[in-house]
Design a protein around this motif. Structure first.
Motif, mmCIF file in Angstrom:
data_model
loop_
_atom_site.group_PDB
_atom_site.id
_atom_site.type_symbol
_atom_site.label_atom_id
_atom_site.label_comp_id
_atom_site.label_asym_id
_atom_site.label_seq_id
_atom_site.Cartn_x
_atom_site.Cartn_y
_atom_site.Cartn_z
ATOM 1 N N VAL A 291 0.906 -1.133 -0.284
ATOM 2 C CA VAL A 291 0.255 0.352 0.170
ATOM 3 C C VAL A 291 0.937 1.176 0.116
ATOM 4 C CG1 VAL A 291 -1.842 1.029 0.937
ATOM 5 C CG2 VAL A 291 -1.780 -1.312 1.388
ATOM 6 N N SER A 292 0.692 2.566 -1.029
ATOM 7 C CA SER A 292 1.453 3.405 -1.176
ATOM 8 C C SER A 292 0.240 5.059 -1.298
ATOM 9 C CB SER A 292 2.223 3.008 -2.224
ATOM 10 O OG SER A 292 3.516 1.961 -2.016
ATOM 11 N N GLY A 293 0.582 5.418 -0.943
ATOM 12 C CA GLY A 293 -0.165 6.494 -0.445
ATOM 13 C C GLY A 293 0.482 8.009 -0.111
ATOM 14 N N GLY A 294 -0.153 9.351 0.024
ATOM 15 C CA GLY A 294 0.676 10.463 0.581
ATOM 16 C C GLY A 294 -0.786 11.677 0.554
ATOM 17 N N LEU A 295 -0.137 12.675 1.051
ATOM 18 C CA LEU A 295 -0.288 13.974 0.585
ATOM 19 C C LEU A 295 0.157 14.841 0.007
ATOM 20 C CD1 LEU A 295 -3.805 14.130 3.452
ATOM 21 C CD2 LEU A 295 -3.370 13.635 0.903
ATOM 22 N N ARG A 296 -0.180 15.698 -0.690
ATOM 23 C CA ARG A 296 0.890 17.293 -1.188
ATOM 24 C C ARG A 296 0.066 17.930 -1.311
ATOM 25 N NH1 ARG A 296 5.273 17.217 -4.065
ATOM 26 N NH2 ARG A 296 5.539 19.785 -5.106
ATOM 27 N N TRP A 297 0.593 19.009 -0.222
ATOM 28 C CA TRP A 297 0.026 20.419 -0.626
ATOM 29 C C TRP A 297 0.832 21.192 -1.038
ATOM 30 C CZ3 TRP A 297 2.990 25.713 0.976
ATOM 31 C CH2 TRP A 297 1.808 26.102 1.223
ATOM 32 N N GLU A 298 -0.005 22.567 -2.038
ATOM 33 C CA GLU A 298 0.631 22.911 -3.313
ATOM 34 C C GLU A 298 0.434 24.538 -2.527
ATOM 35 O OE1 GLU A 298 2.851 20.378 -6.497
ATOM 36 O OE2 GLU A 298 1.319 21.771 -6.953
ATOM 37 N N GLN A 299 1.147 25.887 -2.886
ATOM 38 C CA GLN A 299 1.140 27.015 -2.871
ATOM 39 C C GLN A 299 1.618 27.620 -4.115
ATOM 40 O OE1 GLN A 299 -0.534 30.471 0.014
ATOM 41 N NE2 GLN A 299 2.117 30.913 -1.300
ATOM 42 N N TYR A 300 0.494 28.076 -5.468
ATOM 43 C CA TYR A 300 0.567 28.354 -6.526
ATOM 44 C C TYR A 300 0.069 29.904 -7.286
ATOM 45 C CZ TYR A 300 -0.671 28.992 -11.304
ATOM 46 O OH TYR A 300 -0.468 28.854 -12.612
ATOM 47 N N THR A 301 1.877 30.409 -7.405
ATOM 48 C CA THR A 301 1.423 31.820 -7.530
ATOM 49 C C THR A 301 1.698 32.804 -8.905
ATOM 50 O OG1 THR A 301 1.889 32.529 -5.113
ATOM 51 C CG2 THR A 301 2.099 34.208 -6.477
ATOM 52 N N GLN A 302 0.935 33.080 -9.358
ATOM 53 C CA GLN A 302 1.566 33.258 -11.383
ATOM 54 C C GLN A 302 0.484 34.825 -11.370
ATOM 55 O OE1 GLN A 302 1.588 30.121 -14.152
ATOM 56 N NE2 GLN A 302 0.017 31.765 -15.156
ATOM 57 N N VAL A 303 1.970 35.562 -12.319
ATOM 58 C CA VAL A 303 1.508 36.667 -13.001
ATOM 59 C C VAL A 303 1.873 36.792 -13.963
ATOM 60 C CG1 VAL A 303 3.612 38.157 -11.856
ATOM 61 C CG2 VAL A 303 1.773 39.128 -12.202
ATOM 62 N N ALA A 304 1.162 36.926 -15.070
ATOM 63 C CA ALA A 304 1.428 37.202 -16.390
ATOM 64 C C ALA A 304 0.533 38.710 -16.680
ATOM 65 C CB ALA A 304 0.777 36.410 -17.241
ATOM 66 N N ALA A 305 1.709 39.422 -17.567
ATOM 67 C CA ALA A 305 1.278 41.126 -17.850
ATOM 68 C C ALA A 305 1.850 41.519 -18.930
ATOM 69 C CB ALA A 305 1.761 41.966 -16.094
ATOM 70 N N GLN A 306 1.083 41.664 -19.918
ATOM 71 C CA GLN A 306 1.081 42.173 -21.306
ATOM 72 C C GLN A 306 2.225 43.792 -21.506
ATOM 73 O OE1 GLN A 306 -1.818 42.673 -23.855
ATOM 74 N NE2 GLN A 306 -0.109 43.682 -25.611
ATOM 75 N N LEU A 307 3.357 43.808 -22.219
ATOM 76 C CA LEU A 307 3.999 44.592 -21.935
ATOM 77 C C LEU A 307 3.792 46.175 -22.730
ATOM 78 C CD1 LEU A 307 7.216 44.011 -20.283
ATOM 79 C CD2 LEU A 307 5.369 44.580 -18.992
ATOM 80 N N ASP A 308 4.161 47.633 -22.891
ATOM 81 C CA ASP A 308 3.976 48.554 -23.427
ATOM 82 C C ASP A 308 5.543 48.723 -24.262
ATOM 83 O OD1 ASP A 308 4.226 50.470 -24.907
ATOM 84 O OD2 ASP A 308 2.375 51.234 -24.551
ATOM 85 N N LEU A 309 6.264 48.540 -25.061
ATOM 86 C CA LEU A 309 7.794 48.420 -25.008
ATOM 87 C C LEU A 309 8.059 50.165 -24.926
ATOM 88 C CD1 LEU A 309 8.796 45.696 -27.255
ATOM 89 C CD2 LEU A 309 9.525 46.168 -24.474
ATOM 90 N N ARG A 310 7.449 50.820 -24.988
ATOM 91 C CA ARG A 310 7.159 52.275 -25.204
ATOM 92 C C ARG A 310 7.939 52.891 -24.102
ATOM 93 N NH1 ARG A 310 2.002 53.591 -28.630
ATOM 94 N NH2 ARG A 310 1.211 52.178 -27.674
ATOM 95 N N ASN A 311 7.651 52.631 -22.770
ATOM 96 C CA ASN A 311 7.761 52.391 -21.595
ATOM 97 C C ASN A 311 7.915 51.663 -19.994
ATOM 98 O OD1 ASN A 311 5.075 52.073 -21.566
ATOM 99 N ND2 ASN A 311 4.151 54.629 -20.912
ATOM 100 N N MET A 312 7.731 50.764 -20.794
ATOM 101 C CA MET A 312 7.869 48.801 -19.521
ATOM 102 C C MET A 312 6.782 49.774 -18.755
ATOM 103 S SD MET A 312 9.869 47.268 -21.221
ATOM 104 C CE MET A 312 10.856 46.226 -20.258
ATOM 105 N N THR A 313 5.599 49.758 -19.165
ATOM 106 C CA THR A 313 4.537 49.184 -18.262
ATOM 107 C C THR A 313 3.616 48.811 -18.689
ATOM 108 O OG1 THR A 313 3.981 50.776 -20.294
ATOM 109 C CG2 THR A 313 4.635 52.318 -18.712
ATOM 110 N N VAL A 314 2.952 48.255 -17.117
ATOM 111 C CA VAL A 314 2.267 47.176 -17.728
ATOM 112 C C VAL A 314 0.667 47.611 -18.641
ATOM 113 C CG1 VAL A 314 0.305 45.237 -16.405
ATOM 114 C CG2 VAL A 314 2.652 45.909 -15.741
#
Length: 878
Positions: free
Chosen positions: A573-596
């Motif tokens: 018998v094999s088994g167990g638990l896994r806890w994960e916290q997942y954080t993600q950010v993705a932002a499009q950029l305007d290269l003219r002034n490097m702003t989001v």
């Protein structure tokens, strides 16, 4: 308990700052660490390679607590596959797509994860989160593990399965291997295409010929990415005429002289060198190292055709049709350097540095019919598309393994990995000319147009950085008849991606019409013409809202615990638990002034949850066992898919747009497998699997504003995948000494329910999942001579038809799903061993001469000729 929230603006700023300042990565961990740190020794009982190669991987597969398939180096060598992607298609339930990506049990590449020696690796692909597996040459691979049922010591981002590529390890004695080879394809009988604007690319690295000039780089910074004449005049406070002169000089600094010509293609060449040794340095210390270099220069030459279907007069109609010739030069360069230090039998530290470079230099020329744009009979477009793409991966890993018998046999493993993947595409040049077919063929019937896009040039750079820290501990316990192994650990994985693209167009709107006719690229776009104010050229380039410029970051923090209990001789018998916290950010950029672009507070998300698994193994007898498993996992949108920018997929040429509203897919996984292991390496297995998906992510065709396809991503309401897998290896010595047969068959089905949106109207809202094949078959008829001098394999592979992309409709009229047709692959590999140290290998691939084809509404909408490849390799071990 599952929580989801958006990041605050301060967290977004922190994530972007980290992405700009240095390598941040996302990585995944695996229980394969222990196996990747242990050299697998072959066991040969009667001298045949069948038994030797099978025994090494069968024993590991039997010992796994969770369902997994193992592919060893000798098996890869037998099939003649040159890279990890091609080799993995031989594994039960796996299909190869585009020569680079693996689909596990009919689920697309997003539903599989890839690890290198137990650590995740970043991807240089602009439209996919997983690394293209063709980047890993077979020469650096010791074995590959495909785990199909989930265990808590693996990342929860687990759908169809996890592929762990284990590179060759430090030897116990001196090794020195050298190989050289050459190859040829039947498509080489036709001349290929090349162009004069390339650089010295024999090492797969652009020499700077294609890159943005220093003058252009300075100008982009000075004029905030907009080098149009009006903006230069406003920025400098000068006249329009003076600004136009600056603009023309910048145009001349670009690599526009790319005259295309026909050439005879040279045979492919490849070679590798590997050297390693181990030294006893005293005080119970052993030092070892392994170094290797692999190089390949190959060509592909093909005829391609494509139709884009639309709706006209209440039925499917052709919006665009093209026929073209494509020639690609591929240069592959890889190197590996491993160091290891071993203290006694209980402590070991190893480092691995792996560098992979894969360069593609592609030229395409052909005729394009666009009825909506050209109404005059006898006219069409003649397009020339030049693309240079350089992909690289550099990964540094250090790992340790420690055993403490004085502390009840406690074992500790740890690993740190730092990786960077990049894609540099500095040479994407596109020319479009009018083709007057009534004038015949050749230069005399071609003319450039008086448009703003007489030619376009694009420069792209993508960097994907990853870091991974992990620690795993094991403690064995013995209670009565039970053997218990407790395992626990933690992991912090980070990932950061940056993507920048610049696009320029040279306008011929003011150029005299007769100057655009009967002229070659080099003559028309010469420096003299570009800088001549009377000729009329002008350069345009400014960022737009749809440019693929973005920053993204991701972090996963995880902890797990599991127990592996041998209850008695029959039950495990094999088994167990896994806890994960997942954080993600993705932002499009305007290269003219490097702003989001957009609201920063809506650019990220945080999720955390607990994921579990349970596996039961019942030992029917000494040769048979039955496995039952369950796991709860997720598949998350990748960094690219959450940014609503448009990329051109380098594999399909489709435009791809992200969707910031995508949700995570939750998956319940069920597995049952019966296994029978016999002496001499023979084995049989039968497996059943079922996967229930909530909010599955699908690639679908969106409504576009032109005749080009635009692929986007949507969440379906529900999905399921289920099927049967059969696998066998049978010794056929009763027919002839040294003969054996191996193979596998997967029979499966899937269903997804996905609703229409304002931007997507699907013809079939309930259908099979994209990329799913109802059957996958592999067969290998092998022969090993008893004197050890000859071995041969005849290998067959086919995957059933699969949906390439879903069909769309307008009103009540719909276009059917686009379906990729089965590709019947038949390969022959023969190896001659003249002595103990050397071998000669002959490979014949795609003996049936199959082409890649996609059909839609009963019409062939895409085709690509592949040809039959022949290669010869000689290797020697000193």
């Amino acid at each position: 308990m599952k929580k989801q929230a958006v990041l605050t603006q301060s967290k977004l700023g922190l994530a972007i700052a980290l992405a700009l300042s240095g390598p941040i990565a996302y990585a995944q961990e695996s229980d394969a660490q222990a196996t990747s740190d242990t050299t697998i020794e072959e066991v040969v009982t009667t001298g045949t390679r069948l038994q030797g190669s099978a025994a090494a991987v069968v024993e590991e597969r039997k010992a796994q607590a969770f369902v997994a398939d193992i592919l060893g180096a000798e098996q890869i060598s037998r099939t003649g596959d040159s890279d990890a992607a091609a080799a993995l298609r031989r594994v039960t339930g796996l299909t190869l797509v585009d020569g680079k990506f693996i689909y596990v049990r009919g689920l697309g590449e997003r539903y599989s994860s890839t690890q290198l020696n137990g650590a995740s690796v970043p991807s240089p692909d602009p439209t996919r989160n997983v690394i293209p597996l063709d980047m890993f040459p077979a020469s650096i691979i010791e074995s590959m593990s495909v785990q199909k049922s989930y265990s808590p010591d693996m990342p929860a981002n687990f759908g169809g399965g996890n592929v762990d590529i284990r590179t060759v390890s430090i030897p116990t004695d001196q090794v020195f291997d050298v190989s050289v080879g050459t190859g040829w394809n039947t498509n080489f009988s036709d001349d290929g295409l090349s162009y004069q604007g390339g650089g010295d690319d024999w090492l797969g690295k652009d020499d700077g010929t294609r890159a943005l000039s220093p003058e252009m780089v300075t100008a982009l910074a000075r004029y905030q990415e907009t080098i149009n004449t009006a903006n230069i005049a406003a920025s400098e406070g000068i006249s329009t005429a003076e600004a136009a002169a600056i603009n023309r000089q910048l145009a001349a600094s670009l690599n526009t002289e790319n005259e295309v010509y026909s050439k005879s293609l040279s045979p492919d060449i490849d070679g590798s060198v590997t050297y390693g040794n181990a030294y006893d340095i005293g005080h119970d210390l052993t030092f070892g190292f392994l170094a290797g270099v692999d190089y390949g220069n190959s060509w592909s030459n093909s005829e391609e055709s494509e139709l884009v279907l639309g709706i006209a007069d209440g039925e499917a109609a052709v919006d665009q049709a093209s026929e073209s010739r494509v020639t690609t030069q591929n240069v592959e360069l890889s190197s590996l350097l491993n160091f290891g230090l071993k203290l006694g039998d209980y402590h070991r530290v190893e480092t691995s540095t792996i560098f992979l470079r894969n360069t593609s230099d592609r030229v395409e020329q052909g005729v394009v019919e666009t009825p909506n744009s050209i109404d005059e009979e006898g006219l069409s477009y003649f397009d020339t598309d030049i693309r240079y793409e350089q992909r690289e991966l550099l990964t540094n890993q250090i790992r340790g393994s420690h055993y403490f018998p004085q502390f009840w046999g406690f074992a500790l493993d740890w690993q740190y990995a730092d990786s960077r993947a990049s894609r540099d595409a500095p040479g994407e040049v596109f020319y479009r000319q009018i083709n007057d077919r009534d004038l015949g063929e050749g230069l005399g019937n071609l003319a450039f147009q008086q448009t703003r896009t007489a030619t376009t040039l694009q420069y792209q750079i993508l960097e994907d950085d990853a870091q991974d820290w992990r620690v795993d501990g094991e403690l064995p316990l013995y209670l009565a008849e039970m053997d218990i192994l407790l395992k626990g650990g933690g992991q912090v994985s980070k990932k950061a991606r940056s993507s920048f693209s610049r696009r320029f167009a040279i306008s011929a709107e003011q150029v005299a019409n007769d100057a655009l006719q009967n002229v070659g690229y080099n003559d028309l776009f010469s420096d003299a013409n570009l800088t001549d104010q009377d000729f009329g050229f002008a350069l345009f380039g400014a960022p737009t809202a749809t440019d693929p410029n973005y920053l993204a970051a991701q972090q996963v923090e995880a902890g797990y615990g599991l127990a592996d209990i041998q209850v008695n001789d029959d039950w495990r018998v094999s088994g167990g638990l896994r806890w994960e916290q997942y954080t993600q950010v993705a932002a499009q950029l305007d290269l003219r002034n490097m702003t989001v672009i957009g609201d920063p507070a809506e650019a990220g998300r945080v999720e955390d949850d607990v994921y579990g698994s349970l596996a039961l193994t019942y030992q029917l007898n000494d040769e048979m066992q039955l496995r039952v498993g369950y796991g709860s996992t997720v598949v998350r949108p990748d960094l690219r898919e959450l940014t609503e920018v448009i990329f051109v997929d380098p594999l399909t040429d489709f435009k791809v747009r992200g969707n910031s509203e995508l949700m995570t897919t939750d998956i319940d996984n069920f597995d049952v497998r019966w296994e029978w292991y016999l002496p001499a390496g023979e084995n049989y297995s039968v497996a059943m699997f079922y996967k229930d998906l909530a909010n599955p992510i699908e690639a679908v065709e969106a409504k576009g504003t032109d005749s080009d396809r635009v692929i986007t991503f949507l969440n379906g309401q529900s999905g399921e995948v289920y099927g049967l897998e059969f696998e066998f290896l049978k010794d056929l010595t009763f027919l002839s000494d040294g003969l054996f047969l191996s193979g596998n068959l997967t029979l499966s089905d899937s269903e997804i329910s996905i609703a229409n949106t304002g931007n997507v109207e699907l013809t079939n809202n309930t259908r099979r999942m994209t990329g799913h094949s109802k059957y996958v078959t592999n067969l290998q008829l092998g022969y090993d001579s008893l004197n050890g001098e000859h071995s041969a394999s005849l290998i067959y592979n086919v995957a059933g038809e699969r949906i390439a992309f879903a069909g769309v409709k307008e009103g009540a009229v719909g276009i059917g799903d686009a379906v990729e047709q089965p590709f019947h692959s038949l390969d022959l590999v023969y190896t001659y061993y003249p002595d103990f140290s050397s071998k000669v290998k002959l490979k014949v691939q795609n003996m049936l001469g199959e082409d890649v084809e996609i059909q839609q509404n009963g019409r062939l909408i895409q085709s690509r000729s592949v040809g039959t490849g022949i290669s010869l390799e000689y290797s020697y071990s000193f």
